[in-house]
Scaffold this motif. Structure first.
Motif, mmCIF file in Angstrom:
data_model
loop_
_atom_site.group_PDB
_atom_site.id
_atom_site.type_symbol
_atom_site.label_atom_id
_atom_site.label_comp_id
_atom_site.label_asym_id
_atom_site.label_seq_id
_atom_site.Cartn_x
_atom_site.Cartn_y
_atom_site.Cartn_z
ATOM 1 N N THR A 179 1.340 -1.194 -0.205
ATOM 2 C CA THR A 179 -0.134 -0.003 -0.527
ATOM 3 C C THR A 179 1.230 1.679 0.246
ATOM 4 N N VAL A 180 1.816 1.148 0.998
ATOM 5 C CA VAL A 180 2.749 2.059 1.074
ATOM 6 C C VAL A 180 2.894 2.677 -0.390
ATOM 7 N N ALA A 181 3.455 1.468 -1.174
ATOM 8 C CA ALA A 181 4.868 1.583 -2.305
ATOM 9 C C ALA A 181 3.771 2.424 -3.660
ATOM 10 N N GLN A 182 2.284 1.773 -3.499
ATOM 11 C CA GLN A 182 1.498 2.085 -4.461
ATOM 12 C C GLN A 182 1.417 3.580 -3.941
ATOM 13 N N SER A 183 1.295 4.303 -3.035
ATOM 14 C CA SER A 183 1.244 5.395 -2.331
ATOM 15 C C SER A 183 1.364 6.723 -3.349
ATOM 16 N N ARG A 184 3.006 6.173 -3.767
ATOM 17 C CA ARG A 184 3.138 7.555 -4.428
ATOM 18 C C ARG A 184 2.907 7.427 -6.259
ATOM 19 N N TYR A 185 1.715 6.328 -6.655
ATOM 20 C CA TYR A 185 1.441 7.169 -8.101
ATOM 21 C C TYR A 185 0.097 7.901 -7.320
ATOM 22 N N TYR A 186 -0.255 8.625 -5.933
ATOM 23 C CA TYR A 186 -1.309 9.363 -6.275
ATOM 24 C C TYR A 186 -0.513 10.938 -5.670
ATOM 25 N N PRO A 187 -1.624 12.067 -5.495
ATOM 26 C CA PRO A 187 -1.162 13.089 -5.700
ATOM 27 C C PRO A 187 -1.254 13.545 -3.889
ATOM 28 N N ASN A 188 0.256 14.033 -3.425
ATOM 29 C CA ASN A 188 -0.313 14.510 -1.852
ATOM 30 C C ASN A 188 -1.082 16.381 -1.340
ATOM 31 N N LEU A 189 -1.695 15.857 -0.785
ATOM 32 C CA LEU A 189 -1.965 17.230 -0.413
ATOM 33 C C LEU A 189 -2.140 17.429 1.094
ATOM 34 N N THR A 190 -2.240 19.157 1.548
ATOM 35 C CA THR A 190 -1.456 19.596 2.691
ATOM 36 C C THR A 190 -2.227 20.650 2.681
ATOM 37 N N LEU A 191 -2.806 20.771 4.254
ATOM 38 C CA LEU A 191 -3.288 21.932 4.887
ATOM 39 C C LEU A 191 -2.276 22.917 5.120
ATOM 40 N N VAL A 192 -1.863 23.954 4.702
ATOM 41 C CA VAL A 192 -1.208 24.694 5.977
ATOM 42 C C VAL A 192 -1.541 26.247 5.814
ATOM 43 N N GLY A 193 -1.654 26.673 6.864
ATOM 44 C CA GLY A 193 -1.733 27.443 7.783
ATOM 45 C C GLY A 193 -0.901 28.332 9.098
ATOM 46 N N ALA A 194 -0.852 29.785 8.670
ATOM 47 C CA ALA A 194 -0.098 30.151 10.437
ATOM 48 C C ALA A 194 -0.191 31.834 10.074
ATOM 49 N N LEU A 195 -0.298 32.058 11.979
ATOM 50 C CA LEU A 195 -0.098 33.003 12.194
ATOM 51 C C LEU A 195 1.057 33.622 12.118
ATOM 52 N N LYS A 196 1.557 34.625 11.492
ATOM 53 C CA LYS A 196 2.488 35.105 11.112
ATOM 54 C C LYS A 196 2.883 36.694 11.240
ATOM 55 N N ARG A 197 3.432 37.217 12.598
ATOM 56 C CA ARG A 197 4.207 38.605 12.585
ATOM 57 C C ARG A 197 5.688 39.067 12.539
ATOM 58 N N GLN A 198 5.773 40.676 12.092
ATOM 59 C CA GLN A 198 7.663 40.702 11.668
ATOM 60 C C GLN A 198 7.488 42.011 12.045
ATOM 61 N N GLY A 199 8.583 42.225 12.168
ATOM 62 C CA GLY A 199 8.649 44.224 12.602
ATOM 63 C C GLY A 199 10.208 44.115 13.259
ATOM 64 N N ASP A 200 10.579 45.428 13.481
ATOM 65 C CA ASP A 200 11.920 46.061 13.935
ATOM 66 C C ASP A 200 12.254 45.494 15.167
ATOM 67 N N SER A 201 11.419 44.896 15.912
ATOM 68 C CA SER A 201 11.692 44.492 17.653
ATOM 69 C C SER A 201 10.669 43.168 17.657
ATOM 70 N N LEU A 202 11.026 42.874 18.695
ATOM 71 C CA LEU A 202 10.243 41.241 19.242
ATOM 72 C C LEU A 202 8.905 41.200 19.496
ATOM 73 N N GLU A 203 8.584 42.639 19.313
ATOM 74 C CA GLU A 203 7.558 43.504 19.851
ATOM 75 C C GLU A 203 6.870 42.536 18.854
ATOM 76 N N LEU A 204 7.175 42.853 17.207
ATOM 77 C CA LEU A 204 6.565 42.585 16.313
ATOM 78 C C LEU A 204 5.022 43.279 15.513
ATOM 79 N N ASN A 205 5.509 44.278 15.932
ATOM 80 C CA ASN A 205 4.474 45.314 15.815
ATOM 81 C C ASN A 205 4.793 45.879 13.945
ATOM 82 N N GLY A 206 5.547 45.458 13.641
ATOM 83 C CA GLY A 206 5.901 45.884 12.327
ATOM 84 C C GLY A 206 6.987 47.015 12.364
#
Length: 437
Positions: free
Chosen positions: A263-290
């Motif tokens: 079954t594992v070997a045959q799984s290579r014939y199928y596509p892989n779908l992955t759900l990705v989500g992130a809470l991400k912030r950036q900034g010029d300090s560790l406060e991450l406020n832009g």
């Protein structure tokens, strides 16, 4: 219909360790404890594999200091000079909490989880089969100890008889009624019997040492064992074995594991779908406020898809290899079934032969006993030689020792037959009988 294997009850000894007690002590076996740790490892591996089917949550924090301030250059129409402007700060920090969830992997994840589960079940069965084999070895050793006790008792009886005969012979010799050679023959036989007793005691102690090693517990003596075990018809025993034998069931698990590899070997014939989500912030300090140039919130959500279209026929050959491996295990299972049937068939032949030999040995003990009595009487009346008397005593001891050995082996073989049917069958049929006696 059921048959009964019936032999004599072996003698009991004060404070002796019973057969069920010694069997129970096998739980202390270091080999068994080691196998149980492998079973635990297989269980933890299974739980780890289950985690692959759950979302993955990762936290990440980066803090950078650029050597130069990030800039951007604007190139306006050729008549104007290029203009450079800052697009960020030297200090830059990013923080994210990312969730990843596999929506579909061509059944590879579910197959790997199933394989880990089967591996744990196989490890559990291997522990049970190891215990079954330890029971086999312990039964053989325990019954040998009982046989040695019987043999030593027969030899002690022979020693007592030869000692009494030596006393009578010495009296005849002192009165000039017996030749020195006759007296020396009895003395020689007495020393021979004493040497046999010492040898039997040494072998018994060696057997007890082996029992102590297997159980990882001090075994100093053996208790009573009743050689009465119900034995079903051969076809019934084969059915029990093919349904319950731990080693056969472990092989069946290996075959199921081979299917998961397919079954594992045959799984290579199928596509892989992955759900990705992130809470991400950036900034010029560790406060991450832009940083005053771009927005602070960089959160996102999406779906990632991948599908291998061609990899040099590697997937096809991997699948064929897994299918061939599965077929190999399947043939091994069938071969093992035939092996079990042959083992059981031979066990019944051995038991039947032992029954006949034991009946002959009992008659030999009876005949030797009567001949020894006759020879004693004839010797007292100077109608037989000291050599004839010595041989009759030794023959009786030898006949009793042979009977004891056959009784021991008959119990060993009948108990081993139940163990060939599996650990559960042995615990349900043999242990209660020996425990109640």
């Amino acid at each position: 219909m059921k048959r009964l294997l019936t032999t004599l009850i072996l003698p009991t000894f004060l404070l002796a360790q019973s057969y069920p007690e010694v069997i129970s002590d096998l739980d202390h076996s270091l080999a068994l404890q080691s196998a149980r740790q492998l079973e635990t490892a297989a269980w933890e591996s299974y739980r780890a594999a289950e985690g692959k089917n759950l979302p993955s949550l990762d936290a990440n924090l980066n803090a950078l200091k650029f050597q130069e301030t990030p800039t951007v250059t604007f190139r306006l129409p050729p008549a104007m000079t290029p203009m450079t402007a800052p697009m960020g700060t030297k200090n830059h920090a990013e923080g994210s909490l990312t969730l990843t969830y596999p929506l579909f992997s061509g059944f590879a994840i579910s197959a790997s989880i199933e394989k880990a589960k089967l591996a744990h079940e196989k490890a559990s069965l291997q522990v049970a089969d190891l215990k079954r084999n330890l029971y086999l070895s312990t039964t053989m050793l325990y019954s040998s100890v009982i046989a040695f006790d019987q043999i030593i008792a027969a030899q002690e009886e022979a020693k007592k008889a030869i000692t009494e005969s030596h006393t009578k012979a010495k009296g005849l010799y002192d009165n000039g009624l017996l030749a020195p050679a006759e007296l020396y023959a009895i003395e020689a036989k007495k020393f021979e019997i004493e040497a046999q007793i010492t040898e039997s005691q040494n072998k018994k102690q060696q057997t007890l040492n082996q029992l102590s090693y297997l159980t990882n517990t001090a075994v100093t003596s053996a208790g009573i064992v009743v050689h009465v075990l119900p034995i079903p018809e051969k076809n019934e025993m084969v059915r029990i074995a093919l349904s319950n034998r731990e080693d056969l069931r472990a092989l069946s698990k290996a075959m199921d594991m081979a299917q998961t590899d397919v079954t594992v070997a045959q799984s290579r014939y199928y596509p892989n779908l992955t759900l990705v989500g992130a809470l991400k912030r950036q900034g010029d300090s560790l406060e991450l406020n832009g940083d005053g140039y771009s927005n602070a919130d960089k959160s996102y959500a999406g779906v990632a898809a991948s599908w291998n279209l061609f990899n040099g026929l590697s997937d096809m050959h991997t699948t064929e290899a897994a299918q061939a491996a599965k077929l190999s295990v399947q043939m091994t299972v069938e071969d093992y079934k035939h092996r079990i049937e042959t083992e059981i068939d031979n066990a019944y032949l051995d038991i039947n032969a032992l029954q006949s030999q034991l009946q002959s040995a009992k008659m030999q003990v009876k005949a030797s006993g009567e001949y020894a009595k006759l020879t004693h009487g004839r010797f007292d009346n100077q109608l037989s030689s000291a050599d004839e008397l010595s041989r009759s005593i030794a023959d009786l001891a030898s006949a009793k020792a042979k009977q004891a050995s056959l009784e021991s082996e008959l119990f060993n073989q009948s108990a081993a037959l139940w163990l060939k049917g599996g650990l559960n069958a042995f615990q349900e049929k043999v242990i209660p009988i020996t425990a109640n006696h």
